[in-house]
Scaffold this active site. Sequence first.
Site, PDB file in Angstrom:
ATOM      1  N   CYS A 120       0.764  -1.179   0.125  1.00 15.37           N
ATOM      2  CA  CYS A 120      -0.019  -0.015  -0.262  1.00 15.37           C
ATOM      3  C   CYS A 120       0.770   1.228   0.060  1.00 15.37           C
ATOM      4  O   CYS A 120       0.216   2.380  -0.102  1.00 15.37           O
ATOM      5  CB  CYS A 120      -1.004   0.041   1.117  1.00 15.37           C
ATOM      6  SG  CYS A 120      -2.101  -1.516   1.150  1.00 15.37           S
ATOM      7  N   HIS A 263      -3.091   7.323   2.925  1.00 17.70           N
ATOM      8  CA  HIS A 263      -3.434   5.935   2.397  1.00 17.70           C
ATOM      9  C   HIS A 263      -4.820   5.528   3.074  1.00 17.70           C
ATOM     10  O   HIS A 263      -4.952   5.706   4.332  1.00 17.70           O
ATOM     11  CB  HIS A 263      -2.610   4.855   2.541  1.00 17.70           C
ATOM     12  CG  HIS A 263      -2.875   3.529   2.609  1.00 17.70           C
ATOM     13  ND1 HIS A 263      -3.524   2.908   1.340  1.00 17.70           N
ATOM     14  CD2 HIS A 263      -2.990   2.415   3.358  1.00 17.70           C
ATOM     15  CE1 HIS A 263      -4.010   1.958   1.452  1.00 17.70           C
ATOM     16  NE2 HIS A 263      -3.478   1.384   2.517  1.00 17.70           N
ATOM     17  N   ASN A 293     -10.204  -0.050   0.454  1.00 14.85           N
ATOM     18  CA  ASN A 293      -8.712   0.139   0.616  1.00 14.85           C
ATOM     19  C   ASN A 293      -8.422  -0.332  -0.829  1.00 14.85           C
ATOM     20  O   ASN A 293      -8.552  -1.465  -1.185  1.00 14.85           O
ATOM     21  CB  ASN A 293      -8.088  -0.564   1.708  1.00 14.85           C
ATOM     22  CG  ASN A 293      -6.740  -0.662   1.840  1.00 14.85           C
ATOM     23  OD1 ASN A 293      -5.953  -0.159   0.914  1.00 14.85           O
ATOM     24  ND2 ASN A 293      -6.008  -1.164   2.628  1.00 14.85           N
TER      25      ASN A 293
HETATM   26  O1  UT7 Z   1      -3.629  -1.285   4.091  1.00 11.95           O
HETATM   27  C1  UT7 Z   1      -2.374  -1.932   4.504  1.00 11.95           C
HETATM   28  C2  UT7 Z   1      -2.570  -1.622   5.985  1.00 11.95           C
HETATM   29  N1  UT7 Z   1      -3.707  -2.211   6.393  1.00 11.95           N
HETATM   30  C3  UT7 Z   1      -4.242  -1.607   7.538  1.00 11.95           C
HETATM   31  O2  UT7 Z   1      -3.881  -0.346   7.835  1.00 11.95           O
HETATM   32  C4  UT7 Z   1      -5.400  -2.172   8.185  1.00 11.95           C
HETATM   33  C5  UT7 Z   1      -5.469  -1.989   9.803  1.00 11.95           C
HETATM   34  N2  UT7 Z   1      -6.276  -2.792  10.501  1.00 11.95           N
HETATM   35  C6  UT7 Z   1      -7.460  -2.318  10.565  1.00 11.95           C
HETATM   36  O3  UT7 Z   1      -8.043  -1.403  10.045  1.00 11.95           O
HETATM   37  C7  UT7 Z   1      -8.462  -2.937  11.524  1.00 11.95           C
HETATM   38  O4  UT7 Z   1      -7.563  -3.598  12.636  1.00 11.95           O
HETATM   39  C8  UT7 Z   1      -9.502  -3.683  11.163  1.00 11.95           C
HETATM   40  C9  UT7 Z   1     -10.549  -3.132  10.365  1.00 11.95           C
HETATM   41  C10 UT7 Z   1      -8.949  -5.057  10.456  1.00 11.95           C
HETATM   42  C11 UT7 Z   1     -10.143  -4.435  12.259  1.00 11.95           C
HETATM   43  O5  UT7 Z   1     -10.647  -3.608  13.009  1.00 11.95           O
HETATM   44  P1  UT7 Z   1     -10.493  -3.521  14.845  1.00 11.95           P
HETATM   45  O6  UT7 Z   1     -11.077  -2.570  15.292  1.00 11.95           O
HETATM   46  O7  UT7 Z   1      -8.879  -3.890  14.830  1.00 11.95           O
HETATM   47  O8  UT7 Z   1     -11.177  -5.060  15.096  1.00 11.95           O
HETATM   48  P2  UT7 Z   1     -10.535  -6.425  15.910  1.00 11.95           P
HETATM   49  O9  UT7 Z   1      -9.778  -7.217  14.974  1.00 11.95           O
HETATM   50  O10 UT7 Z   1      -9.857  -5.880  17.304  1.00 11.95           O
HETATM   51  O11 UT7 Z   1     -11.729  -7.033  16.339  1.00 11.95           O
HETATM   52  C12 UT7 Z   1     -12.774  -6.572  16.986  1.00 11.95           C
HETATM   53  C13 UT7 Z   1     -13.950  -7.672  17.183  1.00 11.95           C
HETATM   54  C14 UT7 Z   1     -13.654  -8.985  17.200  1.00 11.95           C
HETATM   55  O12 UT7 Z   1     -14.625  -9.537  18.054  1.00 11.95           O
HETATM   56  P3  UT7 Z   1     -14.422  -9.796  19.630  1.00 11.95           P
HETATM   57  O13 UT7 Z   1     -13.226 -10.621  19.754  1.00 11.95           O
HETATM   58  O14 UT7 Z   1     -14.405  -8.409  20.306  1.00 11.95           O
HETATM   59  O15 UT7 Z   1     -15.721 -10.535  19.927  1.00 11.95           O
HETATM   60  C15 UT7 Z   1     -13.482  -9.514  15.843  1.00 11.95           C
HETATM   61  O16 UT7 Z   1     -13.808 -10.874  15.866  1.00 11.95           O
HETATM   62  O17 UT7 Z   1     -14.636  -7.580  15.905  1.00 11.95           O
HETATM   63  C16 UT7 Z   1     -14.824  -8.771  15.232  1.00 11.95           C
HETATM   64  N3  UT7 Z   1     -14.625  -8.615  13.969  1.00 11.95           N
HETATM   65  C17 UT7 Z   1     -15.784  -8.489  13.374  1.00 11.95           C
HETATM   66  N4  UT7 Z   1     -17.056  -8.434  12.995  1.00 11.95           N
HETATM   67  C18 UT7 Z   1     -17.895  -8.230  12.212  1.00 11.95           C
HETATM   68  C19 UT7 Z   1     -13.566  -8.628  12.995  1.00 11.95           C
HETATM   69  N5  UT7 Z   1     -13.953  -8.659  11.642  1.00 11.95           N
HETATM   70  C20 UT7 Z   1     -15.292  -8.271  11.680  1.00 11.95           C
HETATM   71  C21 UT7 Z   1     -15.995  -8.362  10.744  1.00 11.95           C
HETATM   72  N6  UT7 Z   1     -17.300  -8.084  10.951  1.00 11.95           N
HETATM   73  N7  UT7 Z   1     -15.708  -8.136   9.419  1.00 11.95           N
END
Ligand code: UT7
Length: 355
Positions: A120, A263, A293
């Site tokens: 990216c 980005h 993205n």
């Molecule tokens: O472009 C290259 C660089 N990439 C990035 O910069 C991406 C960086 N990361 C992110 O943008 C975020 O970490 C994500 C959008 C990928 C995830 O968001 P988050 O706020 O970090 O969520 P998390 O992984 O901490 O998950 C929170 C909760 C979890 O459930 P519990 O454990 O709290 O019960 C996940 O299982 O959200 C759940 N979850 C979802 N729920 C519904 C994770 N993905 C999903 C989903 N839909 N798609």
Amino acid sequence: MRTPAAVLCGLGTSLPGRSVSNARLIEENHLDSDDRWIVERTGISTRRLADPGTSTGDLALAAGRAALDSGAELAGAPVRPDIVLLATTTPDHRCPATAPEVAHRLGLDGVPALDVSAACTGFVYATTCAQALVTAGLYERPLVIGAETYSTTLIDPHDRDTAILFGDGAGAVLVRAGTPEEPGALMAQDLGSDGGRAGLIQVPAGGSRLPHGAPGNGPRDHYFRMNGRAVYAHAVRRMTDSAREALDGTGWSPDDVEAFISHQANQRIIDAVADRLGIPAARRHGNLRELGNTAAASIPLALADTAVRRLVAPGARTLITGFGGGLTWGAQTLRFPEARPHSRSPHPHHDDEAL
Ligand code: UT7
């Protein structure tokens, strides 16, 4: 002979026609997710997805042509690039690079053409290389393209962790020699990498480390994997520090920044970086909500969108930041370009004359 500055003098974009909402993506791919979670946690509502017949090169070609149209309009005469740099993680083939074929299809046979692989951050890396080539006096008119088709190549459609995030598209800029006072002038830059954290964003199989079909391949190892939480933290820290370096190198303070274009990965990351730098919300621009993205294409697409909507005046002090797999990151300061962006639809390889 060294020239004082490299200047962005043409902007082009190309997007696949199919716009897919969160609700439709969830339904089509049977994802255990919901629209509200995606909007609140990422800021993404829709994304453009390429048809299987549309390659990264098709999108890159259309965006490149559009940038040449835009550059010709501004210059009042046709423009011919003398080198093509294509930032992509999703090339048309494992070998050869996609840029030479894009250059050929643009009618630029004979010019050097290379792919830049920095995930990216690819567009920031490639633009910095173009800037260096121009200011060193080695090339006069690079064409820099960021193009990706994550949805048809790297993304597991049934993996909710990644399928909701990515969209396809291409953006391109034309670069020429000029002066630092002009609209479009690239100023300072800062680039970095941390290969010790390569595993945080990775496609495990298909390279020489774990070739396709070799013992040890898992059924999903050829798909993109990301440790979202860890990447999030690194993205905020690295883009903030890198932006500060680029601003220092320009002699600007965060208060001087009139347009911030990051980005487009996650609105919470963009806002965390801008908040840390002290750049107000009204100066943050992007189209994450509509496009998701698009990896190496996200910054030129956001830049063009900001220009199309006339949200920023030509010449305005602009800060760009990028972050991605590698890990890689970068920031660039520039004066907002005056070129009017052009857009073209992608066409399959056999139908180049339609462009
Ligand atoms: O472009 C290259 C660089 N990439 C990035 O910069 C991406 C960086 N990361 C992110 O943008 C975020 O970490 C994500 C959008 C990928 C995830 O968001 P988050 O706020 O970090 O969520 P998390 O992984 O901490 O998950 C929170 C909760 C979890 O459930 P519990 O454990 O709290 O019960 C996940 O299982 O959200 C759940 N979850 C979802 N729920 C519904 C994770 N993905 C999903 C989903 N839909 N798609």
